[in-house]
Design an enzyme around this catalytic site. Structure first.
Site, short mmCIF file in Angstrom:
data_model
loop_
_atom_site.label_atom_id
_atom_site.label_comp_id
_atom_site.label_asym_id
_atom_site.label_seq_id
_atom_site.Cartn_x
_atom_site.Cartn_y
_atom_site.Cartn_z
N GLY A 51 1.02 -1.50 0.10
CA GLY A 51 -0.22 -0.05 0.16
C GLY A 51 1.12 1.55 -0.11
O GLY A 51 0.16 2.67 0.13
N HIS A 76 20.73 15.61 -11.35
CA HIS A 76 19.90 15.59 -12.65
C HIS A 76 18.24 15.08 -12.12
O HIS A 76 18.26 15.45 -11.14
CB HIS A 76 20.22 14.70 -13.29
CG HIS A 76 20.21 13.27 -13.18
ND1 HIS A 76 21.42 12.66 -11.97
CD2 HIS A 76 19.35 12.18 -13.21
CE1 HIS A 76 21.14 10.77 -11.65
NE2 HIS A 76 19.90 11.13 -12.28
N HIS A 81 16.10 11.12 -7.35
CA HIS A 81 17.35 12.52 -7.35
C HIS A 81 16.57 13.84 -6.97
O HIS A 81 17.34 14.59 -6.17
CB HIS A 81 18.50 12.79 -8.20
CG HIS A 81 19.61 11.62 -8.72
ND1 HIS A 81 20.48 11.57 -8.00
CD2 HIS A 81 18.96 10.30 -9.25
CE1 HIS A 81 21.57 10.59 -8.50
NE2 HIS A 81 20.40 9.76 -8.82
N ASP A 166 24.82 9.78 -11.24
CA ASP A 166 24.36 8.73 -12.39
C ASP A 166 25.07 9.40 -13.39
O ASP A 166 25.05 10.28 -14.00
CB ASP A 166 23.35 8.54 -12.44
CG ASP A 166 22.38 8.04 -11.63
OD1 ASP A 166 23.30 7.51 -9.97
OD2 ASP A 166 21.07 8.18 -12.03
N ASP A 198 28.69 6.24 -8.81
CA ASP A 198 27.96 5.08 -9.47
C ASP A 198 28.51 4.37 -9.49
O ASP A 198 29.00 4.10 -10.27
CB ASP A 198 27.69 6.71 -11.15
CG ASP A 198 25.87 5.26 -11.11
OD1 ASP A 198 25.56 5.08 -10.47
OD2 ASP A 198 26.06 6.12 -12.49
N GLY A 370 21.74 3.97 -18.61
CA GLY A 370 22.58 5.40 -19.06
C GLY A 370 23.74 5.58 -17.39
O GLY A 370 24.10 6.47 -17.52
N HIS A 371 23.62 4.35 -17.02
CA HIS A 371 25.79 4.15 -15.87
C HIS A 371 26.01 4.17 -17.07
O HIS A 371 26.63 2.33 -17.70
CB HIS A 371 24.77 3.20 -14.80
CG HIS A 371 23.13 4.35 -14.59
ND1 HIS A 371 23.59 4.79 -13.35
CD2 HIS A 371 21.87 3.49 -14.48
CE1 HIS A 371 22.34 5.55 -13.51
NE2 HIS A 371 21.54 4.45 -13.83
N ASP A 446 2.69 7.00 2.24
CA ASP A 446 0.75 6.26 2.01
C ASP A 446 0.09 7.70 1.40
O ASP A 446 -0.76 8.16 2.86
CB ASP A 446 0.49 4.81 2.80
CG ASP A 446 -1.09 4.68 2.44
OD1 ASP A 446 -1.37 4.90 1.06
OD2 ASP A 446 -1.50 3.76 3.02
#
Lengths: 558, 558
Positions: A51, A76, A81, A166, A198, A370-371, A446
């Site tokens: 939940g 970014h 982030h 990253d 990273d 992307g890493h 929540d």
């Protein structure tokens, strides 16, 4: 030999998120009276967090020291982030620094939370240096799966701390802006006291493929497709979207966009000049039917199988404007985030059943990461030549592998710290060590509730999800503890009652006998009564069903 | 041109499980008065099937036609092929046919269910043909990730139906027994009227690597490891275990076994001669500490991150006999089944934190698949030269890709049927078509309950898991509908009450006001009252929390 500096003169590095986990990145860097915060991300809940919508870092340390916090510096605009910013800024209102596109994405969030007018976002660009008192923060261009991503260099009297954010190394990026490797080298020459880097792809050999190769794949795939093309990717991957649009236009197609986040981000990216599209190629989703199938390309969300996203709704026949049909080609320009495999494959199956040709997976080269992989990571270590190293952004096995990589490159083990969230890592020109911890952890969101769902509530939700609940209500006379009404038994999520009438009737009998027994024994303490009811019912039900529903006895006094 | 045979003379092929899904494989083949059942498997529940233990096929069609069912013919001993047997045999007690190891694994299950004495298991071996009346069933050796696996050929007056079961082509299998390709070719020459073939790996190019390559990897890895070696794999993969033991013995290690299923299967496999081990190399887990670490190898379960398996317990420090420590090497000889990635990586992280060197993933070549890739599948199509083709064992996208593969090999689309569970597929020497459907679906097993958990119960468990439950109890006088006691509000899984006292007190007030209002309007119908309570409380709570707990109003009459 110089005297060791006093402890208060050390730099302190405190990750409050992003270590031993993927997501909710937040790193504190402090020197004397100044605190700099790098990133402020969220993460998505684990399977066991029933939940829960999102998870943010516990920033009580920042709240306690809010007068010293000089700003939150964002690398970014990805959720892991920036996603916690609205929640954190409601607790400590400090200036935010971000590049242009990142700032625009943050602003969309602040508007949703209605706090856009009370927050200051300072827009910076690569090579900018934000000067504070003793510290200053420099933005350095990197490549990543979102435009406008930067690493940060925090300059201090004890040397520079480099935080990569990253990143990947892309020598042929879509916007032509290559990661600023010369600047990393220059900082290395001047003296990097600590590198934070990273670790996401540290377990992958070699180099990450350039984003521009994906554009070539799109052109190859689109060529010869006769029907409509529907392509799903992350809304924030502007360069990917740029390439999709270019390949589509080259293929003689009009471009429509469907999906809430994409419909929000694309206009912003166009306004700011990150996405370059001649508007004549764009059409509304409502107008798709006016064009022949061979002239239609639809960019959409849902590449991770998210149940409410546009592509999922198309696969379920629940999209109000787009019906997938035979002849459509659907492309997943993405790879599964671990844990999402099942919903993604489910979506693929449904689309295939509707007659679509579905393209996914590695063979067609429609996605790149992307890493940075191992060799790129080694490049950054080589250029920055850090004295000390702290791997960040990753589960433990990744941080450890990153530490191993640094050692293989010649760093002494004593110069490396594998951090845990909340660790105080003190560093100076000569050494690095953990010296303590601050409050850290995860805060569960929540609905409107921030942190009001904790371990007990989650445990109850888990129990409820497994075998449901049985409520036993009995009305009793206060003084005599005589039963006036009931016991009534109501179950939810336990068993389909119509098929188990006998079971429920017998359960009622068990409770009644228990109550009779208590009456004989003159037990009048409500708590004792409740425990006895619970125990007798639990053992009866387990014997008959081998299930353990939650049992909730309620005694009403009259 | 010959007259088309009458419909009743056609062969009927009815998959009751295993199509458009992975697992619960069960295929019915019938001709006139005879029914042959191939496999009887279970599958594991989806994420949305809260609290469910296992899922089995709906076999009401077999129950209705039980007098015609001549036997259940099992291809091999994996759960998705034998797991539903105890449940199905309780409904229709017919003879079971299986190879020796498979029979032993089935027997372990029957013992658990206490029905081993009332079921007949006939042991067969490759090349055996079980003759029925018009039909006969032939066992054909194949390679797979379990010993003793077979394909089946069902001979009929209309030609042969070949069902591959799960298979791969291994030219250098661990036991030296290569898949009986010549027999497939011979059947092809004689006339295969329909091929049903495994689609699990149809989306993978090339060939599956031989099982024996894994043994080479083990030897390479074990060489030079100084500490203990702990290695996890599937308990039923006897050939894998054989290779682990051989590499361990060569490396001068004693072998211990931990894990319930492994401790059950290994002695059986040794007894039957499928696992060849000199007992002097085996030690009890209790005796591990008596040997130096460099002489210990522990084979264990939990390679899929199953929370209660031995390796998971080791990673949590909950294993009573084995404490993982620095210097241990842990090998995952497996690859993740989709959906299990998160628990597997979680286990890896915990083991790494305890100091173990964890080996997993593709780089070290410690696992190969048991299923044929594209080229092997093409080989089987080429050898059997089927007139008609029905892809089985796979999600829709896989079945479709398998159908595409058959077409690329020259089969006419009209000779291919992509089946759904419950389809009646009629086939004769000239054509194949779907002619109707029978009951099919999944039966959910929860504890001792078979099929008593349906859609409503699952929906309730899902709702309960998301926002918990709020029970509202009020005691009222029967005639007047005056409140005698309450309303009391009790919540579970909604919010941590101590932190939300005001919210709960206000919720109580909302209910009381609603009741007052009803009293004024003289509403005395309990159902109306309950609906009104539910509605007012739901909207209050949603406004305050944006959550939607289940609301259960209970009125006690006095």
């Amino acid at each position: 030999m110089a005297k060791a500096p006093k402890e208060k003169d050390n730099l302190k590095i405190i990750p409050l998120g992003g270590t031993n986990e993927i997501g909710k990145n937040l790193t504190v860097i402090e020197y004397k009276e100044e605190i700099v915060v790098i990133d402020c991300g969220l993460k998505f809940p684990d399977d066991e967090m029933f939940g829960i919508d999102v998870v943010i870092p516990d920033v009580s340390y920042l709240v306690k020291n809010s007068d010293r916090v000089k700003g939150i510096f964002i690398t970014h605009g990805h959720e892991d982030h920036i996603g916690a910013l609205p929640y954190v800024l409601k607790q400590i209102n400090v200036p935010v620094y971000a590049t242009k596109l990142t700032a625009a994405l943050i602003n969309l969030k602040l508007v949703e939370h209605g706090i856009q007018d009370v927050v200051t976002i300072n827009i910076v660009k690569p090579k900018d240096i934000v000067k504070l008192d003793k510290l200053s923060v420099e933005y350095i261009k990197v490549n990543h799966s979102i435009a406008d991503a930067c690493a940060l260099a925090v300059h201090s009297p004890l040397g520079v701390v480099v935080h990569t954010g990253d990143f990947k190394v892309d020598f042929t990026p879509v916007d032509g802006e290559v990661i600023d490797l010369p600047r990393f080298a220059e900082l290395g020459r001047r003296g990097v006291v600590a590198l934070l880097a990273d670790s996401t792809n540290v377990d992958r050999e070699g180099y990450t493929v350039s984003e521009s190769t994906v554009g070539e794949s799109f052109k190859r795939i689109f060529h010869g497709v006769k029907g409509r093309i529907i392509i799903a990717t992350f809304a924030s991957n502007i360069h990917r979207i740029q390439q999709i649009i270019e390949a589509g236009v080259e293929n003689g197609r009009k471009i429509a966009v469907s999906g809430r986040s994409m419909e929000k981000i694309i206009p912003v990216a166009m306004d700011l000049g990150y996405l370059k599209v001649d508007e004549k190629h764009l059409i509304s989703v409502d107008d798709v039917r006016k064009y022949p199938d061979s002239q239609v390309l639809i960019i959409t969300t849902g590449s991770q199988g998210e149940p409410m996203a546009a592509l999922s709704r198309m696969s379920n026949g629940m999209h109000r404007k787009i019906q997938v049909k035979s002849g459509d080609t659907v492309v997943f320009s993405s790879s599964p985030i671990p844990g999402n495999e099942k919903p993604i494959f489910g979506t693929i199956d449904k689309l295939a059943k509707l007659g679509a040709n579905v393209i996914y997976g590695k063979l067609e080269a429609v996605h790149v990461s992307g890493h940075a992989c191992k060799e790129e990571i080694k490049l950054i270590h080589t250029l920055t030549r850090p004295k000390h190293f702290i791997p960040v952004h990753g589960e433990f096995r990744m941080l450890k592998e990153h530490a191993d990589l640094a050692m293989k490159m010649g760093m002494a083990p004593s110069n490396i710290v594998i951090p845990e969230n909340g660790d105080i890592i003190e560093v100076n020109r000569r050494n690095v060590k953990k010296t303590g911890t601050v409050n850290s952890g995860h805060i569960l969101i929540d609905g409107l509730g921030v942190g009001d769902v904790g371990k007990i509530v989650l445990r109850d939700r888990k129990l409820l999800s497994e075998d449901g609940i049985i409520t036993v209500v009995v009305t009793m006379e206060k003084e005599s503890a005589m039963v006036v009404a009931g016991p009534d038994i109501i179950s939810r999520g336990f068993v389909y009652v119509k098929e188990a009438e006998d079971l429920m009737e017998n359960a009622r009998r068990v409770v009644r006998e228990t109550l009779d027994d208590c009456e004989e024994k003159r037990i009048t303490d409500w708590n004792v009564l409740k425990t006895v009811i619970k125990d007798s019912l639990r053992s009866y039900l387990y014997e008959k069903t081998q299930r353990r529903p939650m049992i909730l006895p309620i005694i009403m006094e009259v």
